[in-house]
Design an enzyme around this catalytic site. Structure first.
Site: not given
Length: 183
Positions: A81, A74
């Site tokens: 992620d 992120c």
């Protein structure tokens, strides 16, 4: 019983020999495929992507890659992620070599971008690399904060039936979403 002419048999053997020669030449050409000591880039590295000649450029057919271990960061929080990235394309003259694609996708590991940016960057890099007739990239990210994001992008060569196909698939790609029970 069907008969095969001598010229047909020679052509088959010639084709096998030609493929053998192409495969041997390809081994020499690729920087990553079949080599020990693979170097993994830990930040975005499109330069690792490699191509080879499509042996059937006159045929329209799908090539599909599923990368279930895609990770990125992120850009705001730095948290990881995770996603499965689906890449499907109809090749033109060039095709992407799969090990180089794996290394390229791995290079997103410490790269900070939003989910939507990742799938668009992947698609645009592949368009620049192989100029496919058609391509689509779909990221199915695991939830963070109770919500999953599944960005989709596609492209069809302008002025061809693939441009029309891209428009159609964009408008209809998720009319029948799958049941999400694995995230």
């Amino acid at each position: 019983m069907p008969t095969i002419s001598i010229s047909h048999t020679i052509h088959l053997k010639s084709t096998r020999f030609d493929r053998f020669i192409m495969e041997e030449n390809a081994k020499k050409k690729f920087a990553h495929l079949g080599k020990a000591g693979t170097i993994y880039h830990f930040d975005y590295a499109p330069e690792v992507l490699e191509t080879f000649q499509n042996q059937h450029p006159g045929n329209d057919y799908w090539v599909k890659f599923n990368a279930p271990e895609f990770t990125t960061l992120c850009p705001i929080t730095g948290q990881p992620d995770f996603a499965t990235i689906y890449i499907s394309y109809i090749p033109g003259e060039l095709m992407v070599e799969s090990k180089s694609l794996k290394l390229y996708l791995f290079s997103f590991r410490n790269h900070g971008d939003f989910h939507e940016d990742c799938v668009n960057i992947i698609m645009k890099d592949l368009i620049r690399l192989i100029n496919p007739k058609y391509i689509e990239v779909w990221g199915k990210f695991t939830p963070r904060g109770g919500i999953s994001i599944d960005p989709y992008c596609n492209y069809g060569q302008p002025g061809t039936k693939f441009e029309t196909m891209a428009d159609y698939r964009m408008m209809n790609h998720d009319l029948y979403p799958e049941k999400i029970d694995n995230r």
